[in-house]
Write an enzyme that holds these catalytic residues in place. Structure first.
Site, mmCIF file in Angstrom:
data_model
loop_
_atom_site.group_PDB
_atom_site.id
_atom_site.type_symbol
_atom_site.label_atom_id
_atom_site.label_comp_id
_atom_site.label_asym_id
_atom_site.label_seq_id
_atom_site.Cartn_x
_atom_site.Cartn_y
_atom_site.Cartn_z
ATOM 1 N N ARG A 60 0.843 -1.209 0.000
ATOM 2 C CA ARG A 60 0.000 0.000 0.000
ATOM 3 C C ARG A 60 0.872 1.250 0.000
ATOM 4 O O ARG A 60 1.456 1.637 1.031
ATOM 5 C CB ARG A 60 -0.923 0.022 1.223
ATOM 6 C CG ARG A 60 -1.791 1.290 1.311
ATOM 7 C CD ARG A 60 -2.844 1.371 0.253
ATOM 8 N NE ARG A 60 -3.824 0.284 0.390
ATOM 9 C CZ ARG A 60 -4.778 0.064 -0.495
ATOM 10 N NH1 ARG A 60 -4.869 0.819 -1.576
ATOM 11 N NH2 ARG A 60 -5.635 -0.940 -0.335
ATOM 12 N N GLN A 79 -8.912 -6.758 -8.789
ATOM 13 C CA GLN A 79 -8.881 -5.316 -9.062
ATOM 14 C C GLN A 79 -7.449 -4.925 -9.408
ATOM 15 O O GLN A 79 -6.511 -5.367 -8.742
ATOM 16 C CB GLN A 79 -9.359 -4.568 -7.813
ATOM 17 C CG GLN A 79 -8.776 -3.185 -7.643
ATOM 18 C CD GLN A 79 -9.842 -2.086 -7.554
ATOM 19 O OE1 GLN A 79 -10.864 -2.163 -8.237
ATOM 20 N NE2 GLN A 79 -9.568 -1.108 -6.734
ATOM 21 N N ARG A 84 0.959 -6.331 -9.740
ATOM 22 C CA ARG A 84 1.371 -5.828 -8.418
ATOM 23 C C ARG A 84 1.410 -6.926 -7.347
ATOM 24 O O ARG A 84 1.928 -6.723 -6.253
ATOM 25 C CB ARG A 84 0.460 -4.682 -7.971
ATOM 26 C CG ARG A 84 -0.997 -5.103 -7.722
ATOM 27 C CD ARG A 84 -1.817 -3.951 -7.191
ATOM 28 N NE ARG A 84 -3.209 -4.354 -6.937
ATOM 29 C CZ ARG A 84 -4.073 -3.613 -6.251
ATOM 30 N NH1 ARG A 84 -3.703 -2.422 -5.768
ATOM 31 N NH2 ARG A 84 -5.311 -4.017 -6.062
ATOM 32 N N HIS A 152 0.246 3.534 -10.458
ATOM 33 C CA HIS A 152 -0.680 4.025 -9.417
ATOM 34 C C HIS A 152 0.097 4.771 -8.315
ATOM 35 O O HIS A 152 0.145 4.317 -7.160
ATOM 36 C CB HIS A 152 -1.422 2.812 -8.841
ATOM 37 C CG HIS A 152 -2.633 3.105 -8.013
ATOM 38 N ND1 HIS A 152 -2.611 3.876 -6.874
ATOM 39 C CD2 HIS A 152 -3.917 2.702 -8.142
ATOM 40 C CE1 HIS A 152 -3.818 3.933 -6.349
ATOM 41 N NE2 HIS A 152 -4.622 3.243 -7.090
ATOM 42 N N ASP A 199 -12.273 10.468 -6.769
ATOM 43 C CA ASP A 199 -11.845 9.257 -7.473
ATOM 44 C C ASP A 199 -12.261 9.432 -8.935
ATOM 45 O O ASP A 199 -13.400 9.136 -9.312
ATOM 46 C CB ASP A 199 -12.518 8.023 -6.860
ATOM 47 C CG ASP A 199 -11.905 6.728 -7.381
ATOM 48 O OD1 ASP A 199 -12.248 5.657 -6.829
ATOM 49 O OD2 ASP A 199 -11.105 6.790 -8.334
ATOM 50 N N GLU A 256 -2.246 9.030 -11.049
ATOM 51 C CA GLU A 256 -1.834 7.781 -11.708
ATOM 52 C C GLU A 256 -1.885 7.954 -13.226
ATOM 53 O O GLU A 256 -2.981 8.107 -13.795
ATOM 54 C CB GLU A 256 -2.778 6.665 -11.273
ATOM 55 C CG GLU A 256 -2.983 6.573 -9.775
ATOM 56 C CD GLU A 256 -4.337 6.022 -9.385
ATOM 57 O OE1 GLU A 256 -4.870 5.167 -10.125
ATOM 58 O OE2 GLU A 256 -4.867 6.448 -8.345
HETATM 59 O O1 TA6 Z 1 -6.941 4.974 -7.590
HETATM 60 C C1 TA6 Z 1 -8.139 4.636 -8.092
HETATM 61 C C2 TA6 Z 1 -8.675 3.343 -7.476
HETATM 62 O O2 TA6 Z 1 -9.231 2.543 -8.491
HETATM 63 C C3 TA6 Z 1 -9.686 3.692 -6.392
HETATM 64 O O3 TA6 Z 1 -10.997 3.447 -6.841
HETATM 65 C C4 TA6 Z 1 -9.292 2.813 -5.207
HETATM 66 O O4 TA6 Z 1 -9.930 1.559 -5.308
HETATM 67 C C5 TA6 Z 1 -7.795 2.712 -5.420
HETATM 68 O O5 TA6 Z 1 -7.636 2.552 -6.827
HETATM 69 C C6 TA6 Z 1 -7.094 1.674 -4.585
HETATM 70 O O6 TA6 Z 1 -7.359 0.385 -5.070
HETATM 71 P P1 TA6 Z 1 -6.743 -0.885 -4.249
HETATM 72 O O7 TA6 Z 1 -7.195 -2.093 -5.011
HETATM 73 O O8 TA6 Z 1 -5.256 -0.713 -4.254
HETATM 74 O O9 TA6 Z 1 -7.289 -0.763 -2.842
#
Ligand code: TA6
Length: 282
Positions: A60, A79, A84, A152, A199, A256
């Site tokens: 993180r 996601q 990563r 990111h 966001d 990002e």
């Molecule tokens: O930075 C945009 C985003 O897609 C946010 O919606 C939030 O979910 C963030 O990424 C962090 O995502 P993660 O999967 O690292 O918690």
């Protein structure tokens, strides 16, 4: 030669140093850039005090690689895709100020059945840092390599979120993730973070942006990444993230560089794509 050592969680980390003493650290887990410091030791990237250094969990903070998809913009169940969460191998650490790491896929992943080679190269200079992401579709592949992506980046704020903004997005169309990706237009030159979660996926964003941190300015130059995502979790979202301190939203902003809202990148067999960001301290 870049110095390879054991970092947090016993993970392998590559330590870079510029001629003038700027430093950076890149973990082989996720090819994850976690630190970029001035010669006097001032950290420029945000890393959560609650960050987990235990694969496959993503770290993180720093610069997670979102590939082969940004958010849910692709076929992966995870996601931001799997880069990563994956172990990269060091393929070039010959210089003290740069490292290249690589992840290769044979097309056996159930939700991404395509062969690929993904490379990330980080170079630290005197007052700047370059990061390049290269995706290769091997010769003889049977189909185009199709992906969305982002670097990111979590920027560390030294003057709190009240004095922070992302500059350069006036007039840019964006998809608001807080309104089911409704298409909006940015009305402000400076996007601030004082009133709630932000966001947004800015589509066709300018290649030159800046993070305002009180009196400081950090410039972002991008190429081949058409979009820019801006995120600050604010109070509620911060409290829900286990690997993020409840009040840490005040000390960071994500900007990002991305290939996301403008559509997926498509690479023909035998070809490659390379996206870059250069971060420069004013
Ligand atoms: O930075 C945009 C985003 O897609 C946010 O919606 C939030 O979910 C963030 O990424 C962090 O995502 P993660 O999967 O690292 O918690």
């Amino acid at each position: 030669m870049a110095q390879i050592s054991t970092g947090n969680g016993g993970l392998v980390v590559v330590n870079l140093r510029s001629p003038g003493g700027f430093t950076a650290q890149v973990y082989t887990h996720g090819a994850h850039l976690t630190s970029w410091k001035t010669p006097s030791g001032e950290e420029q990237l945000f890393l959560s005090s609650q960050a987990v250094f235990s694969p496959p969990t993503a770290i993180r903070g720093g610069v997670p690689l979102c590939w082969p998809q940004f958010s849910d913009m692709g076929p992966c169940s995870a996601q931001h895709g799997f880069a990563r969460n994956s172990e990269f191998r060091v393929v070039d650490a010959a210089a003290p100020d740069a490292v290249t790491m690589e992840l290769a896929g044979t097309g056996t992943a159930p939700d991404f059945p395509h062969p690929f080679i993904l490379r990330c190269r980080v170079t630290v200079g005197d007052g700047w840092l370059d990061q390049e992401l290269t995706a290769i579709n091997p010769e003889g592949a049977s189909a185009p390599l199709r992906f969305t992506a982002a670097l990111h980046t979590y920027f560390r704020l030294t003057h709190g979120v009240a004095g922070a903004a992302v500059r350069g997005l006036a007039g840019c169309a964006y998809l608001d993730n807080l309104q089911a990706r409704r298409e909006c237009t940015e009305g402000n030159e400076d996007v601030g973070f004082e009133v709630g979660e932000v966001d947004r996926i800015y589509c066709g964003a300018p290649d030159e942006l800046a993070v305002v941190d009180g009196p400081r300015l950090l410039r972002i130059s991008k190429s081949e990444f058409p979009d820019a995502v801006v995120w600050n979790p604010y109070i509620e979202k911060a409290a829900k993230m286990k690997d993020f301190g409840d009040d840490e939203w005040r000390d960071m902003v994500c900007v990002e560089v991305a290939a996301a809202g403008s559509g997926a990148v498509e690479v023909a067999p035998g070809a490659h794509w390379a996206g870059r960001q250069r971060l420069t301290l004013e």
